[in-house]
Design a protein around this motif. Structure first.
Motif, PDB file in Angstrom:
ATOM      1  N   GLN A  82       0.813  -1.210   0.000  1.00  0.00           N
ATOM      2  CA  GLN A  82       0.000   0.000   0.000  1.00  0.00           C
ATOM      3  C   GLN A  82       0.848   1.261   0.000  1.00  0.00           C
ATOM      4  O   GLN A  82       0.523   2.238  -0.689  1.00  0.00           O
ATOM      5  N   PHE A  83       1.959   1.256   0.739  1.00  0.00           N
ATOM      6  CA  PHE A  83       2.814   2.442   0.796  1.00  0.00           C
ATOM      7  C   PHE A  83       3.360   2.807  -0.582  1.00  0.00           C
ATOM      8  O   PHE A  83       3.648   3.977  -0.852  1.00  0.00           O
ATOM      9  N   SER A  84       3.524   1.819  -1.447  1.00  0.00           N
ATOM     10  CA  SER A  84       4.232   2.029  -2.717  1.00  0.00           C
ATOM     11  C   SER A  84       3.377   2.659  -3.808  1.00  0.00           C
ATOM     12  O   SER A  84       3.915   3.072  -4.833  1.00  0.00           O
ATOM     13  N   VAL A  85       2.064   2.719  -3.614  1.00  0.00           N
ATOM     14  CA  VAL A  85       1.197   3.245  -4.669  1.00  0.00           C
ATOM     15  C   VAL A  85       0.290   4.341  -4.121  1.00  0.00           C
ATOM     16  O   VAL A  85      -0.070   4.333  -2.933  1.00  0.00           O
ATOM     17  N   PRO A  86      -0.117   5.285  -4.973  1.00  0.00           N
ATOM     18  CA  PRO A  86      -0.973   6.382  -4.510  1.00  0.00           C
ATOM     19  C   PRO A  86      -2.451   6.003  -4.390  1.00  0.00           C
ATOM     20  O   PRO A  86      -3.225   6.716  -3.765  1.00  0.00           O
ATOM     21  N   ARG A  87      -2.852   4.886  -4.988  1.00  0.00           N
ATOM     22  CA  ARG A  87      -4.245   4.478  -4.955  1.00  0.00           C
ATOM     23  C   ARG A  87      -4.542   3.616  -3.730  1.00  0.00           C
ATOM     24  O   ARG A  87      -3.652   2.921  -3.211  1.00  0.00           O
ATOM     25  N   VAL A  88      -5.787   3.654  -3.276  1.00  0.00           N
ATOM     26  CA  VAL A  88      -6.224   2.814  -2.151  1.00  0.00           C
ATOM     27  C   VAL A  88      -6.290   1.368  -2.626  1.00  0.00           C
ATOM     28  O   VAL A  88      -6.867   1.080  -3.672  1.00  0.00           O
ATOM     29  N   ILE A  89      -5.688   0.462  -1.861  1.00  0.00           N
ATOM     30  CA  ILE A  89      -5.773  -0.955  -2.188  1.00  0.00           C
ATOM     31  C   ILE A  89      -6.756  -1.620  -1.233  1.00  0.00           C
ATOM     32  O   ILE A  89      -6.599  -1.567  -0.013  1.00  0.00           O
ATOM     33  N   PHE A  90      -7.777  -2.242  -1.806  1.00  0.00           N
ATOM     34  CA  PHE A  90      -8.743  -3.015  -1.038  1.00  0.00           C
ATOM     35  C   PHE A  90      -8.300  -4.477  -1.115  1.00  0.00           C
ATOM     36  O   PHE A  90      -7.908  -4.942  -2.187  1.00  0.00           O
ATOM     37  N   TYR A  91      -8.367  -5.182  -0.015  1.00  0.00           N
ATOM     38  CA  TYR A  91      -7.779  -6.518  -0.009  1.00  0.00           C
ATOM     39  C   TYR A  91      -8.559  -7.485   0.880  1.00  0.00           C
ATOM     40  O   TYR A  91      -9.268  -7.078   1.811  1.00  0.00           O
ATOM     41  N   MET A  92      -8.421  -8.764   0.563  1.00  0.00           N
ATOM     42  CA  MET A  92      -8.989  -9.810   1.399  1.00  0.00           C
ATOM     43  C   MET A  92      -8.061 -10.075   2.577  1.00  0.00           C
ATOM     44  O   MET A  92      -6.847 -10.080   2.421  1.00  0.00           O
ATOM     45  N   ALA A  93      -8.645 -10.310   3.739  1.00  0.00           N
ATOM     46  CA  ALA A  93      -7.873 -10.674   4.934  1.00  0.00           C
ATOM     47  C   ALA A  93      -8.540 -11.901   5.555  1.00  0.00           C
ATOM     48  O   ALA A  93      -9.766 -12.046   5.481  1.00  0.00           O
ATOM     49  N   LYS A  94      -7.749 -12.755   6.142  1.00  0.00           N
ATOM     50  CA  LYS A  94      -8.306 -13.984   6.702  1.00  0.00           C
ATOM     51  C   LYS A  94      -9.386 -13.668   7.734  1.00  0.00           C
ATOM     52  O   LYS A  94      -9.258 -12.756   8.546  1.00  0.00           O
ATOM     53  N   ALA A  95     -10.462 -14.434   7.677  1.00  0.00           N
ATOM     54  CA  ALA A  95     -11.644 -14.173   8.500  1.00  0.00           C
ATOM     55  C   ALA A  95     -11.348 -14.189   9.988  1.00  0.00           C
ATOM     56  O   ALA A  95     -12.018 -13.510  10.774  1.00  0.00           O
ATOM     57  N   GLU A  96     -10.315 -14.935  10.396  1.00  0.00           N
ATOM     58  CA  GLU A  96      -9.981 -15.027  11.816  1.00  0.00           C
ATOM     59  C   GLU A  96      -9.648 -13.665  12.425  1.00  0.00           C
ATOM     60  O   GLU A  96      -9.893 -13.432  13.609  1.00  0.00           O
ATOM     61  N   LEU A  97      -9.098 -12.764  11.613  1.00  0.00           N
ATOM     62  CA  LEU A  97      -8.743 -11.436  12.121  1.00  0.00           C
ATOM     63  C   LEU A  97      -9.969 -10.654  12.575  1.00  0.00           C
ATOM     64  O   LEU A  97      -9.885  -9.823  13.485  1.00  0.00           O
ATOM     65  N   PHE A  98     -11.101 -10.932  11.966  1.00  0.00           N
ATOM     66  CA  PHE A  98     -12.304 -10.165  12.234  1.00  0.00           C
ATOM     67  C   PHE A  98     -13.070 -10.668  13.462  1.00  0.00           C
ATOM     68  O   PHE A  98     -14.085 -10.095  13.833  1.00  0.00           O
ATOM     69  N   LYS A  99     -12.583 -11.722  14.077  1.00  0.00           N
ATOM     70  CA  LYS A  99     -13.234 -12.245  15.283  1.00  0.00           C
ATOM     71  C   LYS A  99     -12.924 -11.384  16.499  1.00  0.00           C
ATOM     72  O   LYS A  99     -13.680 -11.356  17.468  1.00  0.00           O
ATOM     73  N   ASN A 100     -11.801 -10.671  16.441  1.00  0.00           N
ATOM     74  CA  ASN A 100     -11.448  -9.736  17.498  1.00  0.00           C
ATOM     75  C   ASN A 100     -12.107  -8.391  17.184  1.00  0.00           C
ATOM     76  O   ASN A 100     -11.881  -7.832  16.100  1.00  0.00           O
ATOM     77  N   PRO A 101     -12.933  -7.853  18.089  1.00  0.00           N
ATOM     78  CA  PRO A 101     -13.672  -6.611  17.798  1.00  0.00           C
ATOM     79  C   PRO A 101     -12.787  -5.438  17.389  1.00  0.00           C
ATOM     80  O   PRO A 101     -13.160  -4.654  16.508  1.00  0.00           O
ATOM     81  N   ILE A 102     -11.630  -5.323  18.033  1.00  0.00           N
ATOM     82  CA  ILE A 102     -10.731  -4.208  17.704  1.00  0.00           C
ATOM     83  C   ILE A 102     -10.124  -4.396  16.319  1.00  0.00           C
ATOM     84  O   ILE A 102     -10.094  -3.476  15.500  1.00  0.00           O
TER      85      ILE A 102
END
Length: 238
Positions: A82-102
């Motif tokens: 993401q740092f390397s490009v000026p455009r916003v990158i939308f990406y898939m992340a493993k579902a386990e990360l979303f189990k933590n509310p924060i």
């Protein structure tokens, strides 16, 4: 008289599709002030950890739907990506990360959305298509999981399927050095990011053929030790 089996089958066909709980959450299809603030903070955190250089930025389309496809060595590779490009990158992340509310709120505000790994996740594929239909940049790791320094693994065809469905280009991104984060501290890891010319799906090209074209192109931009199963390009390929 209709059989009970036929009645049950008809009932299933008439039943509405089961709602996905992810539909109740807010996901973004454009840049936000929250994301910009988080990325600025992330840059500060990574400043003592890495020094990166980018080549080929002119090959990234300035607007319109595009998939950026990169090799995947570590979980942290999304940041130099993401740092390397000026455009916003939308990406898939493993579902386990979303189990933590924060983490759930944090990753969604960083333009991430969940994918169930190890299974066909139709919701994630449809959400990825929504990103592209909004004219945005979708970040993908064709290998599906980290290679852990062992070179490129056999890629899945999901990236190619999305490009064919959306009719958009794939921009390969070769990242070298992201596996050195924290290993050289207090010295900064040198990360090299090479953006390659866009690859457009050909008419009637299969997802597998497009995937091979993408991965052999990506492999050529990586050191030999990182090319893995795509180290030797077949004779007459391309």
């Amino acid at each position: 008289m209709d059989s009970p089996h036929r009645f049950d089958t008809a009932q299933r066909e008439l039943s509405p599709p089961v709602a996905d709980p992810r539909d109740k959450k807010k996901f973004y299809f454009a840049d936000t002030s929250q994301r910009r603030a988080l990325i600025a903070f992330a840059r500060l955190l990574f400043l003592p950890l890495m020094k990166y250089e980018v080549t080929g930025l002119e090959d990234l389309p300035r607007d319109g739907a595009v998939i950026v496809a990169a090799n995947h060595v570590t979980n942290f590779v999304v940041f130099p990506m993401q740092f390397s490009v000026p455009r916003v990158i939308f990406y898939m992340a493993k579902a386990e990360l979303f189990k933590n509310p924060i983490m759930d709120v944090l990753v969604r505000n960083l333009s991430g959305f969940p994918v169930q790994r190890g299974e066909k996740d139709q919701w994630a594929m449809e959400h990825a298509l929504k990103v592209l239909r909004h004219g945005q940049t979708l970040g993908m790791f064709p290998e599906g999981k980290r290679s852990r320094g062992g070179g490129l693994k056999v890629a899945k065809t999901g990236t190619a399927k999305l490009a064919i469905e959306a009719g958009c280009p794939i921009v390969p991104m070769a990242i070298v050095g992201s596996d050195q984060f924290f290993k050289q501290f207090p010295h900064r890891a040198r990360v090299h990011i090479r953006i390659l010319p866009p690859i457009m799906p050909n008419t009637d090209e299969s997802p597998l053929a497009l995937t091979d074209r993408l991965m052999f192109t990506l492999a050529k931009a990586l050191p030999e030790s990182m090319r893995g199963v795509y180290a030797e390009t077949p004779a007459g390929f391309g």
